[in-house]
Write a protein that holds these residues in place. Structure first.
Motif, short mmCIF file in Angstrom:
data_model
loop_
_atom_site.label_atom_id
_atom_site.label_comp_id
_atom_site.label_asym_id
_atom_site.label_seq_id
_atom_site.Cartn_x
_atom_site.Cartn_y
_atom_site.Cartn_z
N ASP A 167 0.80 -1.23 0.00
CA ASP A 167 0.00 0.00 0.00
C ASP A 167 0.84 1.28 0.00
N LEU A 168 2.17 1.12 0.01
CA LEU A 168 3.04 2.30 0.03
C LEU A 168 3.50 2.66 -1.37
N SER A 169 3.25 3.89 -1.77
CA SER A 169 3.68 4.41 -3.07
C SER A 169 4.42 5.71 -2.84
N LEU A 170 5.05 6.23 -3.87
CA LEU A 170 5.72 7.54 -3.77
C LEU A 170 4.72 8.59 -3.31
N LYS A 171 3.55 8.55 -3.89
CA LYS A 171 2.51 9.54 -3.55
C LYS A 171 2.10 9.42 -2.08
N SER A 172 1.79 8.22 -1.62
CA SER A 172 1.33 8.05 -0.24
C SER A 172 2.44 8.34 0.77
N TRP A 173 3.69 8.01 0.40
CA TRP A 173 4.84 8.28 1.28
C TRP A 173 4.99 9.77 1.52
N ILE A 174 4.88 10.55 0.45
CA ILE A 174 5.00 12.01 0.58
C ILE A 174 3.78 12.59 1.30
N GLU A 175 2.61 12.07 0.96
CA GLU A 175 1.39 12.57 1.59
C GLU A 175 1.42 12.37 3.10
N GLU A 176 1.90 11.21 3.54
CA GLU A 176 1.95 10.90 4.96
C GLU A 176 3.06 11.68 5.69
N SER A 177 4.04 12.16 4.94
CA SER A 177 5.17 12.86 5.55
C SER A 177 4.94 14.36 5.72
N LEU A 178 3.95 14.89 5.03
CA LEU A 178 3.67 16.33 5.13
C LEU A 178 2.70 16.61 6.27
N PRO A 179 2.86 17.73 6.96
CA PRO A 179 3.92 18.74 6.81
C PRO A 179 5.09 18.54 7.78
N ASN A 180 4.93 17.66 8.75
CA ASN A 180 5.88 17.61 9.86
C ASN A 180 7.19 16.91 9.55
N ALA A 181 7.22 16.04 8.55
CA ALA A 181 8.44 15.28 8.25
C ALA A 181 8.97 15.59 6.85
N THR A 182 8.75 16.82 6.40
CA THR A 182 9.16 17.20 5.05
C THR A 182 10.65 16.98 4.83
N ILE A 183 11.46 17.30 5.82
CA ILE A 183 12.91 17.18 5.68
C ILE A 183 13.34 15.74 5.42
N GLN A 184 12.52 14.78 5.84
CA GLN A 184 12.87 13.37 5.67
C GLN A 184 12.61 12.86 4.25
N ILE A 185 11.83 13.58 3.49
CA ILE A 185 11.52 13.12 2.13
C ILE A 185 12.25 13.93 1.05
N ILE A 186 12.88 15.03 1.44
CA ILE A 186 13.63 15.84 0.48
C ILE A 186 14.94 15.13 0.13
N ASP A 187 15.34 15.22 -1.11
CA ASP A 187 16.67 14.76 -1.51
C ASP A 187 17.71 15.39 -0.58
N ALA A 188 18.52 14.54 0.04
CA ALA A 188 19.50 15.02 1.03
C ALA A 188 20.50 16.00 0.44
N ASN A 189 20.67 15.99 -0.89
CA ASN A 189 21.59 16.93 -1.54
C ASN A 189 21.03 18.34 -1.63
N LEU A 190 19.75 18.49 -1.38
CA LEU A 190 19.09 19.78 -1.61
C LEU A 190 19.15 20.73 -0.43
N LEU A 191 19.00 20.19 0.75
CA LEU A 191 18.79 21.07 1.90
C LEU A 191 19.36 20.44 3.17
N ARG A 192 20.12 21.25 3.90
CA ARG A 192 20.67 20.82 5.19
C ARG A 192 20.32 21.88 6.24
N GLN A 193 20.21 21.44 7.48
CA GLN A 193 19.72 22.34 8.53
C GLN A 193 20.65 23.52 8.77
N GLN A 194 21.92 23.36 8.43
CA GLN A 194 22.84 24.48 8.61
C GLN A 194 22.80 25.47 7.46
#
Length: 342
Positions: free
Chosen positions: A259-286
């Motif tokens: 039951d897990l798809s790209l769409k459902s994974w992102i849907e379930e991660s928003l808005p509180n876990a956005t940083i966990q689904i972003i490409d790690a090369n794009l954004l770092r907390q520093q």
């Protein structure tokens, strides 16, 4: 700065809620190119251009055949798309692509330079894209696109679809949008390519049926199950492509099963876990402006999900997608300007 972000967010919400179906002209007439009639190119000129289709000039392969880099007699560098294994299906694909591309003119669509066709050989001669495909840039270990570049590329793709859906005489549905069909020129401007299974809708009907299916993972449910084609299936594919571009996760990744798809994974991660689904090369907390950038990406994911609703009528159309992405791109550009000035 947060006030600007809030303004973008408010605009996004209004657009996504209203789903306005404006009938005005395509947003950027500046994106339209002069009409140029593709010329007929002889088989022998293509043999010379590609050095007899030498392996060193092979750019890529697909179900239709192969693409070669070539240099025409006048020095023009081109991509020669050769339709091999000439069957009724590949011949239809060639005819469809010729029909669609012959009359389209937009800066974000692949430019057709010419064609070559006889009973035993068919090829399209296209403008060469030196930076390859979006797929190459997303998944190569030695290449990386930053946040602004990815937003610009997806704005280009959305602009191309806006033109296909609303700016041409009758709506054109691409039907097979994916990273390998998004090509990048020398300036990293995106061009939508491969119209082999595209469909031109007539003025009376906003939808049609087909038995020709596209790539798994990017197909809208009604297209995959019923073969139903409308401009809304492109919106769905765009939404998946948008998610993939910012998460760097393919819809076919092995983690997506049951039951897990790209769409459902992102849907379930928003808005509180956005940083966990972003490409790690794009954004770092520093990173500078981390929170503002994170909110921009969160809005992009929300926009992508709005394109992928199960009900086709509820999907955000490409005019509205372009409007949202342009606002986000302008805001991200201010971060780059501020960084250079500091």
């Amino acid at each position: 700065m947060l006030g600007i972000i809030s303004g973008i967010a408010a605009t996004t919400v209004v657009i996504l809620l209203l789903r306005c179906r404006r009938k005005d002209a395509v947003s950027r007439n500046v994106d339209l190119l002069p009409v140029v009639v593709p010329r007929r190119i002889s088989y022998y000129e293509l043999v010379q251009a590609t050095i007899a289709y030498d392996e060193s000039n092979l750019i890529g392969k697909g179900s239709f055949g192969s693409v070669y880099k070539g240099i025409l007699a006048d020095g023009t560098v081109v991509a020669v798309k050769v339709f091999t294994f000439l069957t009724e299906v590949t011949s239809r694909s060639f005819d469809a692509e010729c029909q669609v591309l012959r009359n389209l003119r937009h800066r974000n669509l692949t430019k057709v330079i010419g064609s070559c066709s006889n009973l035993e050989f068919k090829a399209l001669v296209l403008a060469y894209m030196p930076n390859g495909s979006l797929e190459k840039w997303l998944y190569s270990h030695n290449l990386c696109l930053d946040l602004l570049q990815r937003t610009s590329i997806m704005t280009d793709v959305a602009s191309a679809l806006e033109y296909l859906h609303f700016g041409y005489t009758t709506p054109v549905v691409h039907c097979d949008l994916k990273p390998s069909n998004t090509l990048l020129d020398e300036n990293m401007v995106a061009h939508v390519s491969d119209f082999g299974i595209a469909k031109i809708l007539d003025e009376e009907n906003s939808a049609m049926h087909t038995q020709t299916l596209a790539t798994l993972g990017y197909m809208a449910p009604e297209y995959g199950v019923e073969g139903q084609v409308s401009i809304r299936i492109d919106a769905y594919s765009f939404g998946i492509l948008l998610m993939e571009t910012f998460s760097r996760m393919k819809p076919s990744d092995e983690m997506f099963k049951d039951d897990l798809s790209l769409k459902s994974w992102i849907e379930e991660s928003l808005p509180n876990a956005t940083i966990q689904i972003i490409d790690a090369n794009l954004l770092r907390q520093q990173d500078e402006h981390f929170n503002e950038k994170l909110q921009c990406v969160s809005m992009i994911f929300k926009l992508a999900l709005s394109c992928c609703t199960e009900c086709p009528q509820d999907r955000t159309n490409m005019k509205d997608v372009v409007a949202v992405l342009k606002k986000i791109r302008r805001h991200l550009a201010t971060f780059s300007d501020n960084s250079r000035s500091n």
